[in-house]
Design a protein around this motif. Structure first.
Motif, PDB file in Angstrom:
ATOM      1  N   LEU A   7      32.257 -67.226 -32.678  1.00 54.29           N
ATOM      2  CA  LEU A   7      32.346 -68.680 -32.797  1.00 54.29           C
ATOM      3  C   LEU A   7      32.107 -69.069 -34.246  1.00 54.29           C
ATOM      4  CD1 LEU A   7      32.664 -71.166 -30.865  1.00 54.29           C
ATOM      5  CD2 LEU A   7      30.175 -71.373 -30.951  1.00 54.29           C
ATOM      6  N   ALA A   8      32.916 -69.978 -34.776  1.00 57.11           N
ATOM      7  CA  ALA A   8      32.729 -70.478 -36.143  1.00 57.11           C
ATOM      8  C   ALA A   8      31.669 -71.570 -36.103  1.00 57.11           C
ATOM      9  CB  ALA A   8      34.045 -71.011 -36.695  1.00 57.11           C
ATOM     10  N   LEU A   9      30.506 -71.283 -36.683  1.00 56.79           N
ATOM     11  CA  LEU A   9      29.365 -72.197 -36.579  1.00 56.79           C
ATOM     12  C   LEU A   9      28.771 -72.457 -37.957  1.00 56.79           C
ATOM     13  CD1 LEU A   9      27.543 -73.560 -34.343  1.00 56.79           C
ATOM     14  CD2 LEU A   9      25.978 -71.653 -34.710  1.00 56.79           C
ATOM     15  N   GLY A  10      28.399 -73.688 -38.206  1.00 59.31           N
ATOM     16  CA  GLY A  10      27.705 -74.060 -39.430  1.00 59.31           C
ATOM     17  C   GLY A  10      26.659 -75.107 -39.122  1.00 59.31           C
ATOM     18  N   GLY A  11      25.728 -75.317 -40.051  1.00 53.44           N
ATOM     19  CA  GLY A  11      24.691 -76.301 -39.787  1.00 53.44           C
ATOM     20  C   GLY A  11      23.784 -76.532 -40.964  1.00 53.44           C
TER      21      GLY A  11
ATOM     22  N   ALA B 114      29.925 -74.622 -44.465  1.00 50.65           N
ATOM     23  CA  ALA B 114      31.069 -73.834 -44.035  1.00 50.65           C
ATOM     24  C   ALA B 114      30.664 -72.974 -42.839  1.00 50.65           C
ATOM     25  CB  ALA B 114      31.562 -72.952 -45.177  1.00 50.65           C
ATOM     26  N   ALA B 115      31.645 -72.425 -42.166  1.00 55.25           N
ATOM     27  CA  ALA B 115      31.353 -71.517 -41.055  1.00 55.25           C
ATOM     28  C   ALA B 115      30.525 -70.345 -41.560  1.00 55.25           C
ATOM     29  CB  ALA B 115      32.653 -71.015 -40.431  1.00 55.25           C
ATOM     30  N   GLY B 116      29.450 -70.040 -40.845  1.00 54.73           N
ATOM     31  CA  GLY B 116      28.568 -68.953 -41.246  1.00 54.73           C
ATOM     32  C   GLY B 116      27.457 -69.365 -42.190  1.00 54.73           C
ATOM     33  N   GLU B 117      27.341 -70.674 -42.466  1.00 53.45           N
ATOM     34  CA  GLU B 117      26.305 -71.167 -43.380  1.00 53.45           C
ATOM     35  C   GLU B 117      25.354 -72.130 -42.671  1.00 53.45           C
ATOM     36  OE1 GLU B 117      28.846 -71.316 -47.590  1.00 53.45           O
ATOM     37  OE2 GLU B 117      28.322 -73.179 -46.534  1.00 53.45           O
ATOM     38  N   MET B 118      24.087 -72.063 -43.076  1.00 53.88           N
ATOM     39  CA  MET B 118      23.104 -73.077 -42.751  1.00 53.88           C
ATOM     40  C   MET B 118      22.576 -73.616 -44.074  1.00 53.88           C
ATOM     41  SD  MET B 118      22.507 -73.634 -39.478  1.00 53.88           S
ATOM     42  CE  MET B 118      23.038 -72.903 -37.920  1.00 53.88           C
ATOM     43  N   LEU B 119      22.783 -74.895 -44.345  1.00 57.00           N
ATOM     44  CA  LEU B 119      22.323 -75.488 -45.588  1.00 57.00           C
ATOM     45  C   LEU B 119      20.891 -75.989 -45.423  1.00 57.00           C
ATOM     46  CD1 LEU B 119      25.475 -77.524 -46.713  1.00 57.00           C
ATOM     47  CD2 LEU B 119      24.847 -75.161 -47.253  1.00 57.00           C
ATOM     48  N   LEU B 120      20.040 -75.611 -46.355  1.00 57.93           N
ATOM     49  CA  LEU B 120      18.639 -76.032 -46.341  1.00 57.93           C
ATOM     50  C   LEU B 120      18.420 -77.061 -47.440  1.00 57.93           C
ATOM     51  CD1 LEU B 120      16.908 -72.528 -46.083  1.00 57.93           C
ATOM     52  CD2 LEU B 120      17.909 -73.907 -44.244  1.00 57.93           C
ATOM     53  N   SER B 121      17.870 -78.207 -47.085  1.00 57.43           N
ATOM     54  CA  SER B 121      17.533 -79.182 -48.115  1.00 57.43           C
ATOM     55  C   SER B 121      16.444 -78.606 -49.005  1.00 57.43           C
ATOM     56  CB  SER B 121      17.058 -80.489 -47.477  1.00 57.43           C
ATOM     57  OG  SER B 121      15.794 -80.302 -46.843  1.00 57.43           O
ATOM     58  N   GLU B 122      16.308 -79.159 -50.199  1.00 60.40           N
ATOM     59  CA  GLU B 122      15.301 -78.648 -51.126  1.00 60.40           C
ATOM     60  C   GLU B 122      13.889 -78.841 -50.582  1.00 60.40           C
ATOM     61  OE1 GLU B 122      15.594 -76.773 -53.544  1.00 60.40           O
ATOM     62  OE2 GLU B 122      17.574 -77.010 -54.418  1.00 60.40           O
ATOM     63  N   THR B 123      13.673 -79.896 -49.786  1.00 62.32           N
ATOM     64  CA  THR B 123      12.337 -80.090 -49.200  1.00 62.32           C
ATOM     65  C   THR B 123      12.001 -78.958 -48.236  1.00 62.32           C
ATOM     66  OG1 THR B 123      13.271 -81.512 -47.471  1.00 62.32           O
ATOM     67  CG2 THR B 123      12.393 -82.597 -49.428  1.00 62.32           C
ATOM     68  N   VAL B 124      13.005 -78.485 -47.513  1.00 55.76           N
ATOM     69  CA  VAL B 124      12.789 -77.361 -46.598  1.00 55.76           C
ATOM     70  C   VAL B 124      12.664 -76.065 -47.384  1.00 55.76           C
ATOM     71  CG1 VAL B 124      13.855 -75.961 -44.783  1.00 55.76           C
ATOM     72  CG2 VAL B 124      13.945 -78.451 -44.645  1.00 55.76           C
TER      73      VAL B 124
ATOM     74  N   ARG C 297      21.428 -69.156 -52.863  1.00 58.46           N
ATOM     75  CA  ARG C 297      22.330 -69.880 -53.756  1.00 58.46           C
ATOM     76  C   ARG C 297      22.206 -71.392 -53.553  1.00 58.46           C
ATOM     77  NH1 ARG C 297      27.450 -69.250 -52.409  1.00 58.46           N
ATOM     78  NH2 ARG C 297      27.066 -68.119 -50.462  1.00 58.46           N
ATOM     79  N   LYS C 298      22.370 -72.128 -54.668  1.00 58.54           N
ATOM     80  CA  LYS C 298      22.272 -73.586 -54.625  1.00 58.54           C
ATOM     81  C   LYS C 298      23.668 -74.203 -54.578  1.00 58.54           C
ATOM     82  CE  LYS C 298      19.308 -75.712 -57.311  1.00 58.54           C
ATOM     83  NZ  LYS C 298      18.670 -76.337 -58.507  1.00 58.54           N
ATOM     84  N   ARG C 299      23.777 -75.303 -53.849  1.00 52.23           N
ATOM     85  CA  ARG C 299      25.012 -76.082 -53.819  1.00 52.23           C
ATOM     86  C   ARG C 299      24.652 -77.557 -53.979  1.00 52.23           C
ATOM     87  NH1 ARG C 299      28.501 -74.929 -48.759  1.00 52.23           N
ATOM     88  NH2 ARG C 299      28.858 -73.000 -49.919  1.00 52.23           N
ATOM     89  N   THR C 300      25.380 -78.258 -54.824  1.00 46.24           N
ATOM     90  CA  THR C 300      25.169 -79.685 -55.025  1.00 46.24           C
ATOM     91  C   THR C 300      26.261 -80.448 -54.289  1.00 46.24           C
ATOM     92  OG1 THR C 300      24.162 -79.303 -57.191  1.00 46.24           O
ATOM     93  CG2 THR C 300      24.929 -81.529 -56.725  1.00 46.24           C
ATOM     94  N   LEU C 301      25.855 -81.407 -53.470  1.00 44.69           N
ATOM     95  CA  LEU C 301      26.785 -82.089 -52.574  1.00 44.69           C
ATOM     96  C   LEU C 301      26.718 -83.598 -52.757  1.00 44.69           C
ATOM     97  CD1 LEU C 301      25.732 -80.063 -49.440  1.00 44.69           C
ATOM     98  CD2 LEU C 301      27.926 -79.803 -50.598  1.00 44.69           C
ATOM     99  N   ALA C 302      27.868 -84.239 -52.679  1.00 46.71           N
ATOM    100  CA  ALA C 302      27.943 -85.693 -52.632  1.00 46.71           C
ATOM    101  C   ALA C 302      28.117 -86.087 -51.174  1.00 46.71           C
ATOM    102  CB  ALA C 302      29.106 -86.193 -53.480  1.00 46.71           C
TER     103      ALA C 302
ATOM    104  N   ARG D 182      20.327 -75.359 -50.383  1.00 51.44           N
ATOM    105  CA  ARG D 182      20.393 -73.901 -50.496  1.00 51.44           C
ATOM    106  C   ARG D 182      21.189 -73.339 -49.325  1.00 51.44           C
ATOM    107  NH1 ARG D 182      17.778 -71.815 -55.235  1.00 51.44           N
ATOM    108  NH2 ARG D 182      16.619 -73.610 -56.061  1.00 51.44           N
ATOM    109  N   ILE D 183      21.899 -72.263 -49.588  1.00 48.22           N
ATOM    110  CA  ILE D 183      22.804 -71.700 -48.592  1.00 48.22           C
ATOM    111  C   ILE D 183      22.158 -70.504 -47.917  1.00 48.22           C
ATOM    112  CG2 ILE D 183      25.084 -70.732 -48.183  1.00 48.22           C
ATOM    113  CD1 ILE D 183      25.933 -72.055 -50.857  1.00 48.22           C
ATOM    114  N   LEU D 184      21.876 -70.657 -46.633  1.00 46.84           N
ATOM    115  CA  LEU D 184      21.314 -69.567 -45.830  1.00 46.84           C
ATOM    116  C   LEU D 184      22.434 -68.950 -45.001  1.00 46.84           C
ATOM    117  CD1 LEU D 184      18.724 -68.107 -44.670  1.00 46.84           C
ATOM    118  CD2 LEU D 184      18.768 -69.848 -42.868  1.00 46.84           C
ATOM    119  N   GLU D 185      22.545 -67.640 -45.073  1.00 44.25           N
ATOM    120  CA  GLU D 185      23.534 -66.907 -44.283  1.00 44.25           C
ATOM    121  C   GLU D 185      22.808 -65.862 -43.447  1.00 44.25           C
ATOM    122  OE1 GLU D 185      27.507 -66.964 -47.006  1.00 44.25           O
ATOM    123  OE2 GLU D 185      25.784 -65.873 -47.843  1.00 44.25           O
ATOM    124  N   ALA D 186      23.471 -65.401 -42.405  1.00 48.08           N
ATOM    125  CA  ALA D 186      22.822 -64.439 -41.495  1.00 48.08           C
ATOM    126  C   ALA D 186      22.606 -63.099 -42.193  1.00 48.08           C
ATOM    127  CB  ALA D 186      23.700 -64.246 -40.267  1.00 48.08           C
TER     128      ALA D 186
END
Length: 257
Positions: free
Chosen positions: A173-177, A215-225, A237-242, A253-257
């Motif tokens: 399953l393609a999952l992101g969060g 993206a599929a396979g990613e869990m983005l963590l806010s900087e507070t987390v 890895r860091k990603r900046t988002l609008a 931050r990008i968390l992957e399995a």
């Protein structure tokens, strides 16, 4: 629980967990029947579980580790508390639904629901919503303990693995969060006999927007987390988002399995 106890009582339940419920603990400790509600310790099993079930102390539909009285049946209202919130949803679910027969599509989503429920309950989450192709879960310090940020991130990682990421086989399953945390209004909201235990506020909205950007396979963590778990999950890895509705860019931050 006293419906007139006020927001201070709710705050203690959310932040401190068991201490405000000492009376219920003393009462229920004499009744056999583990497992027990993580909040008030009422028994779900054995003779004790059968006895208290008559009075409504049954497992919550949102999390069988918590009883209905400590979840759905709290009086309307709530309190502000710092919690962690996880959103995860299926990527490309519309296209998937077009390719599959309705029953096959429902089977895939039910498989996702079962996997998500098992993971989130194991990490002491309150499952706020299982709707469509999305799950929303709350990690409340009064239930998860002081390391609720870590529990939320561990659950996010485990959820990716549960659908096949990080395995030699292809994910089924393609999952992101995403996971975000901050001060949030938590409690029972609604009226006219329809009341639901949930979380409201900018922290929730930001978590949802972050999840939509993963993206599929990613869990983005806010900087507070991430600031709370960086030692356990170094060098993500860091990603900046609008994000829609946000005036300033958000770092994640990008968390992957």
């Amino acid at each position: 629980m006293d419906p007139n106890a006020g927001p201070e009582f709710g705050q203690k339940i959310l932040a401190e967990g068991h201490p405000p419920l000492r009376f219920m603990h003393k009462l229920f400790r004499y009744l056999p029947g583990p497992p027990r509600c993580k909040v008030c310790h009422n028994p779900f099993g054995g003779i004790g579980g059968k006895l208290v079930a008559v009075f409504g102390f049954t497992p919550s539909r949102k999390n069988p580790n918590v009883c209905v009285t400590c979840c759905e049946n709290l009086p309307p209202g709530g309190a502000e508390a710092d919690i962690a919130i996880l959103f995860a949803d299926v990527r490309g679910s519309t296209a998937l639904g077009e390719k599959l027969a309705p029953s096959a599509y429902a089977e895939v989503l039910n498989r996702f629901y079962r996997a998500a429920t098992e993971v989130l309950i194991r990490h002491d989450a309150i499952i706020d919503k299982l709707i469509g192709d999305e799950v929303m879960a709350l990690f409340i310090p009064g239930i998860c303990g002081p390391e609720y940020h870590r529990r939320a991130v561990q659950a996010a990682s485990a959820l990716l693995r549960a659908v096949g990421y990080g395995d030699s086989r292809r994910a089924w399953l393609a999952l992101g969060g995403a996971v975000n945390s901050g001060m949030t209004y938590v409690g029972n909201v609604g009226g006219e006999g329809v009341v639901d235990f949930t979380a409201l506020g900018d922290t929730v909205n930001t978590a949802s927007r972050l999840a939509s950007s993963a993206a599929a396979g990613e869990m983005l963590l806010s900087e507070t987390v991430y600031g709370k778990v960086a030692e356990r999950f170094p060098n993500l890895r860091k990603r900046t988002l609008a994000l829609r509705g946000k005036e300033s860019p958000i770092n994640a931050r990008i968390l992957e399995a």
